[in-house]
Design a protein around this motif. Structure first.
Motif, short mmCIF file in Angstrom:
data_model
loop_
_atom_site.label_atom_id
_atom_site.label_comp_id
_atom_site.label_asym_id
_atom_site.label_seq_id
_atom_site.Cartn_x
_atom_site.Cartn_y
_atom_site.Cartn_z
N GLN A 1 10.49 38.22 1.55
CA GLN A 1 10.39 38.52 0.12
C GLN A 1 11.20 37.53 -0.70
OE1 GLN A 1 8.04 40.70 -0.81
NE2 GLN A 1 7.79 40.69 1.42
N GLN A 2 12.30 37.06 -0.15
CA GLN A 2 13.09 36.04 -0.84
C GLN A 2 12.31 34.73 -0.91
OE1 GLN A 2 17.13 35.87 0.85
NE2 GLN A 2 16.83 37.98 1.51
N ILE A 3 11.73 34.32 0.22
CA ILE A 3 10.92 33.11 0.22
C ILE A 3 9.75 33.23 -0.75
CG2 ILE A 3 9.33 31.73 1.64
CD1 ILE A 3 11.22 32.27 4.02
N ASN A 4 9.08 34.37 -0.72
CA ASN A 4 7.93 34.57 -1.61
C ASN A 4 8.31 34.49 -3.08
OD1 ASN A 4 6.29 34.92 0.61
ND2 ASN A 4 6.28 37.15 0.53
N SER A 5 9.48 35.03 -3.41
CA SER A 5 9.89 35.02 -4.82
C SER A 5 10.08 33.59 -5.32
CB SER A 5 11.17 35.83 -5.01
OG SER A 5 12.28 35.18 -4.42
N ILE A 6 10.51 32.69 -4.45
CA ILE A 6 10.66 31.28 -4.83
C ILE A 6 9.31 30.60 -4.89
CG2 ILE A 6 11.62 29.05 -4.12
CD1 ILE A 6 13.98 30.60 -2.90
N GLU A 7 8.50 30.81 -3.85
CA GLU A 7 7.21 30.11 -3.79
C GLU A 7 6.23 30.60 -4.85
OE1 GLU A 7 7.05 28.84 0.91
OE2 GLU A 7 6.05 30.70 0.30
N GLN A 8 6.42 31.81 -5.37
CA GLN A 8 5.53 32.33 -6.41
C GLN A 8 5.99 31.96 -7.81
OE1 GLN A 8 5.16 36.53 -5.59
NE2 GLN A 8 4.15 36.18 -3.62
N ASP A 9 7.16 31.34 -7.93
CA ASP A 9 7.61 30.83 -9.22
C ASP A 9 6.73 29.62 -9.57
OD1 ASP A 9 8.97 29.38 -11.26
OD2 ASP A 9 10.89 30.25 -10.62
N PRO A 10 6.08 29.62 -10.74
CA PRO A 10 5.20 28.49 -11.10
C PRO A 10 5.90 27.14 -11.03
CG PRO A 10 4.89 30.31 -12.63
CD PRO A 10 6.06 30.68 -11.77
N ALA A 11 7.21 27.13 -11.21
CA ALA A 11 7.95 25.87 -11.15
C ALA A 11 8.10 25.33 -9.73
CB ALA A 11 9.33 26.04 -11.80
N TRP A 12 7.74 26.12 -8.73
CA TRP A 12 7.83 25.68 -7.33
C TRP A 12 6.91 24.48 -7.07
CZ3 TRP A 12 10.49 25.57 -3.03
CH2 TRP A 12 9.89 25.40 -1.78
N GLN A 13 5.74 24.51 -7.64
CA GLN A 13 4.79 23.40 -7.56
C GLN A 13 4.53 22.96 -6.12
OE1 GLN A 13 5.34 20.41 -10.84
NE2 GLN A 13 7.22 21.58 -11.23
N GLY A 14 4.35 23.96 -5.25
CA GLY A 14 4.07 23.68 -3.86
C GLY A 14 5.22 23.06 -3.11
N GLY A 15 6.42 23.13 -3.68
CA GLY A 15 7.60 22.53 -3.07
C GLY A 15 7.90 21.14 -3.59
N ASP A 16 7.06 20.64 -4.48
CA ASP A 16 7.23 19.27 -4.99
C ASP A 16 7.65 19.26 -6.45
OD1 ASP A 16 6.54 17.91 -2.57
OD2 ASP A 16 4.45 18.45 -2.93
N TYR A 17 8.67 20.05 -6.75
CA TYR A 17 9.18 20.15 -8.12
C TYR A 17 10.24 19.10 -8.42
CZ TYR A 17 12.89 22.56 -5.59
OH TYR A 17 13.88 22.88 -4.70
N TYR A 18 10.71 18.39 -7.40
CA TYR A 18 11.79 17.42 -7.61
C TYR A 18 11.35 16.33 -8.58
CZ TYR A 18 13.48 19.76 -3.43
OH TYR A 18 13.89 20.72 -2.52
N ASP A 19 12.25 15.98 -9.47
CA ASP A 19 12.03 14.92 -10.45
C ASP A 19 10.93 15.25 -11.45
OD1 ASP A 19 13.99 13.35 -9.10
OD2 ASP A 19 12.46 12.70 -7.67
N THR A 20 10.58 16.55 -11.57
CA THR A 20 9.57 16.94 -12.57
C THR A 20 10.21 17.52 -13.82
OG1 THR A 20 9.34 19.22 -11.74
CG2 THR A 20 7.96 17.51 -10.71
N GLY A 21 11.51 17.71 -13.78
CA GLY A 21 12.20 18.28 -14.93
C GLY A 21 12.30 19.79 -14.89
N SER A 22 11.74 20.41 -13.86
CA SER A 22 11.85 21.86 -13.73
C SER A 22 12.07 22.21 -12.26
CB SER A 22 10.59 22.56 -14.25
OG SER A 22 9.46 22.21 -13.48
#
Length: 353
Positions: A168-189
């Motif tokens: 449930q902890q993992i899901n809460s992160i992965e379901q955040d729109p800012a997760w971007q499939g894990g490729d949120y680095y350097d996107t500003g969010s």
């Protein structure tokens, strides 16, 4: 903090992590037979004297006037070791390209790094929670390198309940729109809202029900009214404010990508996998092990440490931390930890002599 390169690392599932670096810190003069390896928990790091304040240092239970202490940052972490936030050799960050890893992968990478630094044998390997899982795997994977082990607040494998709450902890992160499939680095969010939810769930398993109720009860947060005519997110109970604070603290110091990778590694923890089952694997561990549990731990209940003590092939002894704090007592109950650690060293030392 220093780092050591171990080159390319192949996980037990067959994925390759290129150009891996492992961060580490040390304290005390190094001699031939006085090295203590400390293993950190999920969101810990190589700075063991900070997160185990009062336990490691001159004259303390893990006495740096006597011992040379080394602590690494785990593979997949975000405090100097290669993890999802690290630069990829082909450019950009690892992000979604970083593979799933196991506790055994963490230990194998650490073993390689420490060997590169000239560490071949350890007077003791000590760890709690995820660090305890790593210490247990050290005993199974590299028994020739470990003279004794102190394992706190962990089990022989992840239980269905632990996997469920951690998923449930993992899901809460992965379901955040800012997760971007894990490729949120350097996107500003970044998926900080999702990680905040994950941290709140986790923290409720880290603390004891009695302690939390004693501190907060059903009180309203100062200046707020959670019992109004309509529910409002900014009108909180005191415990909500506390959990919000814990979520904010973690977001300021930890990477969500590492949180996912390391939580998944905990879900994969199983000392018996490929070794004939739990009890056979534990019975085959020849390293003298001292086991410690916490009486109010709901994440790794005390019966799980009792299971370890009944089945380990070379049990030094067992201790219990009595505390309303819950799982986190293995970090916070310094007086009891001091006594238990000194007892461990006495027992381990009597075997050596």
């Amino acid at each position: 903090m220093s780092t050591v390169s171990i080159g390319d690392f192949t996980t037990e599932a067959g994925a390759i992590i290129r150009d891996v670096h492992i961060a580490y810190q040390t304290w005390g003069e190094r001699k031939e037979d006085n090295v203590i390896l400390i293993e950190h928990a999920l969101t810990g790091d190589s700075d063991a004297v900070s997160w185990w304040a009062g336990l490691i240092g001159p004259g303390l239970a893990i006495d740096t006037d006597t011992f040379h202490v080394v602590c690494t940052n785990v593979l997949g972490g975000c405090k100097g070791s290669t993890g999802p936030a690290s630069e990829h050799p082909d450019g950009g960050r690892w992000g979604s390209r970083f593979p799933a890893i196991s506790i055994r992968d963490q230990v194998a990478a650490e073993h390689t790094a420490l060997n590169k630094l000239g560490y071949q044998h350890f007077a003791a390997v000590i760890g709690g929670s995820m660090g305890g899982a790593r210490a247990l795997e050290w005993c199974a994977m590299y028994p020739e390198a470990v003279r004794s082990a102190l394992i706190l607040a962990v089990s022989a494998r992840a239980s269905a309940w632990q996997i469920g709450i951690q998923m449930q902890q993992i899901n809460s992160i992965e379901q955040d729109p800012a997760w971007q499939g894990g490729d949120y680095y350097d996107t500003g969010s970044a998926p900080l809202q999702g990680m905040g939810v994950a941290r709140k769930l986790a923290h409720l398993t880290y603390r004891g029900e009695l302690e939390v109720d004693e501190r907060f009860g059903a009180d309203a947060q100062d200046g707020e009214n959670p019992r109004g005519a309509f529910r409002a997110a900014d009108q909180r109970f005191a415990v909500e404010s506390y959990l919000d604070h814990q979520a904010k603290k973690l977001a300021e110091r930890f990477d969500p990508g590492s949180y996912v990778i390391l939580t998944e590694a905990l879900n994969r923890h199983d000392i018996g996998r490929g070794r004939g089952g739990l009890n056979k694997a534990l019975a085959n561990i020849t390293v003298p092990v001292f086991v410690v549990g916490v009486d109010t731990d709901i994440l790794y209940p005390y019966h799980q440490q009792e299971h370890l003590s009944r089945n380990l092939g070379n049990l030094l002894g067992m201790g219990k931390i009595v505390s309303p704090v819950g799982h986190d007592a293995f970090l916070t109950e310094t007086r009891q930890l001091d006594q238990l650690t000194r007892r461990f060293f006495r027992l381990a030392g009597s075997l050596a002599s």
